[in-house]
Enzyme design. Structure first.
Site, PDB file in Angstrom:
ATOM      1  N   GLN A 187      70.263  37.633  58.359  1.00 32.44           N
ATOM      2  CA  GLN A 187      71.048  36.865  58.895  1.00 32.44           C
ATOM      3  C   GLN A 187      72.312  36.486  57.995  1.00 32.44           C
ATOM      4  O   GLN A 187      72.067  36.276  56.984  1.00 32.44           O
ATOM      5  CB  GLN A 187      70.224  35.639  59.147  1.00 32.44           C
ATOM      6  CG  GLN A 187      71.022  34.398  59.804  1.00 32.44           C
ATOM      7  CD  GLN A 187      71.503  34.974  61.282  1.00 32.44           C
ATOM      8  OE1 GLN A 187      70.652  35.345  62.307  1.00 32.44           O
ATOM      9  NE2 GLN A 187      72.617  34.989  61.470  1.00 32.44           N
ATOM     10  N   LYS A 209      66.234  33.892  67.727  1.00 33.43           N
ATOM     11  CA  LYS A 209      65.716  35.335  67.964  1.00 33.43           C
ATOM     12  C   LYS A 209      64.176  35.414  67.947  1.00 33.43           C
ATOM     13  O   LYS A 209      63.869  36.381  68.573  1.00 33.43           O
ATOM     14  CB  LYS A 209      66.170  36.089  66.773  1.00 33.43           C
ATOM     15  CG  LYS A 209      67.951  36.321  66.993  1.00 33.43           C
ATOM     16  CD  LYS A 209      68.467  36.540  65.663  1.00 33.43           C
ATOM     17  CE  LYS A 209      70.015  36.726  65.873  1.00 33.43           C
ATOM     18  NZ  LYS A 209      70.919  36.871  64.638  1.00 33.43           N
ATOM     19  N   ASP A 251      70.485  45.843  63.375  1.00 37.08           N
ATOM     20  CA  ASP A 251      71.695  45.356  63.773  1.00 37.08           C
ATOM     21  C   ASP A 251      72.790  46.267  63.567  1.00 37.08           C
ATOM     22  O   ASP A 251      73.998  46.176  64.044  1.00 37.08           O
ATOM     23  CB  ASP A 251      72.027  44.511  62.305  1.00 37.08           C
ATOM     24  CG  ASP A 251      71.977  42.927  62.765  1.00 37.08           C
ATOM     25  OD1 ASP A 251      72.104  42.624  63.793  1.00 37.08           O
ATOM     26  OD2 ASP A 251      71.810  42.160  61.853  1.00 37.08           O
TER      27      ASP A 251
END
Length: 358
Positions: free
Chosen positions: A162, A118, A185
């Protein structure tokens, strides 16, 4: 244990008014909470193994035609190129660029790899990235403080925690601490809630489900009026992709580990999305000839011929599916690259809202 409790409740004699009249006071047994029946979704690797052996493998229209491969990498590269152009335009016009902050807790190798990919993707399109790395045994307050600090940082437009987090942490509490305006997200309850309600628009759509829809749309797959089967009901993929397919006017069936005869239901679907994390769960016999398959599963399978001793396989048995369906995503190279592209796009959208940049 829960099944035993439910069984005992069902075997109780029905309440009668005459029983109550025998006493001036009687105790009402409290009904079990529906949440008590929230059993974990654990898929077996072959829930209908005997059935699969007896079902013939169908082919596209009875021919030996091989399915078209939906190339997620090339589609993601095209999207990322557009994002990079927008970032350059923003920097040239207002001297600002989007910023993505990542919170990584622990030393899981897979999580480290995902985060590294990422950050590399951010660099390639010109998005600034910040990384907060914390140890496995850190306190929950440390993670919350990292999130809150990024919430207050005006140069950060997206925050990614994460997953998974260590077991001693309250994942829901930490995710809910992420500012709604920076929830790239798309996991905040308000974003999911607005996604579920007609007439409402979430600020962000979860990245993997959004990427699945992009793959269908950009591949020219008709969604409206089609039957779709979503295998797996996780908050990360299954639930939001079912909501997105409904928004595109598909008729959606959501399958889970307790669904009876999942292969029969799946065989009726024009579009199949599988996200359960069980290698080769969906056999060719599960699939309707000419269906389109989006395989979200990324499962390590032992392979001594591979450099690392394993290879990645999807939830769908690829070798069987390609002989049945009209189009399918490969693993790897299908949904995975799209997830990162959608994360970059959500971060860009957040920065545009912040700077009122069109």
């Amino acid at each position: 244990m829960q099944g035993m409790v439910v069984g005992r409740l069902l075997r109780k004699k029905p309440f009668s008014s005459s029983t109550a009249l025998k006493s001036r006071a009687f105790r009402v047994t409290k009904a079990p909470s529906l949440l008590d029946l929230d059993l974990p979704d654990i898929w077996s690797s072959n829930p209908t193994e005997t059935t699969n052996h007896h079902l013939p493998l169908r082919r596209n229209g009875g021919s030996d035609q091989i399915a078209a491969v939906i190339d997620g990498k090339s589609i993601a590269d095209e999207i990322r190129s557009g994002i990079a152009g927008e970032v350059r335009r923003m920097k040239h016009s207002i001297g600002k660029v989007p910023g993505l902050a990542v919170v990584l807790v622990g030393q899981r190798r897979d999580s480290q790899t995902y985060v590294r990919n990422k950050i590399t993707a951010c660099e390639e399109v010109g998005i600034t990235s910040l990384l907060e790395e914390l140890s496995d045994d850190c306190g929950e307050d440390e993670v919350l403080n990292a999130v809150l600090n990024f919430n207050d940082n005006p140069s950060v437009h997206g925050i990614l925690v994460q997953l998974p987090l260590p077991q001693h942490m309250d994942e829901e509490k930490i995710l809910n601490a992420v500012s709604l305006e920076k929830d790239v997200d798309g996991f905040h309850p308000l974003n999911i809630g607005n996604l579920a309600m007609r007439g409402r628009e979430p600020l962000f759509i979860p990245c993997t489900p959004k990427g699945c829809i992009e793959l269908l749309v950009r591949s020219g797959v008709e969604i409206m009026g089609k039957k779709a089967a979503v295998i797996g009901r996780s908050n990360v993929v299954g639930l939001p992709i079912s909501l997105l397919l409904q928004r595109h006017h598909a008729t959606v069936t959501l399958l889970h580990a307790f669904t009876k005869n999942p292969e029969e239901i799946t065989r009726e679907a024009d579009i199949v999305v599988s996200a359960v994390g069980v290698a080769n769960l969906v056999r060719g016999s599960w699939l309707k000839p000419g269906a389109v398959v989006i395989d979200v599963g990324t499962n390590p399978v032992e392979d001594h011929d591979s450099e690392h001793g394993y290879r990645l396989a999807g939830d769908v048995c690829y070798d069987e599916a390609v002989k049945v369906v009209s189009a399918i995503t490969p693993v790897p190279g299908g949904v995975g690259p799209m997830t990162i592209a959608m994360l970059l796009g959500n971060t860009l959208d957040s920065a545009k809202r912040t700077y009122v940049f069109g």
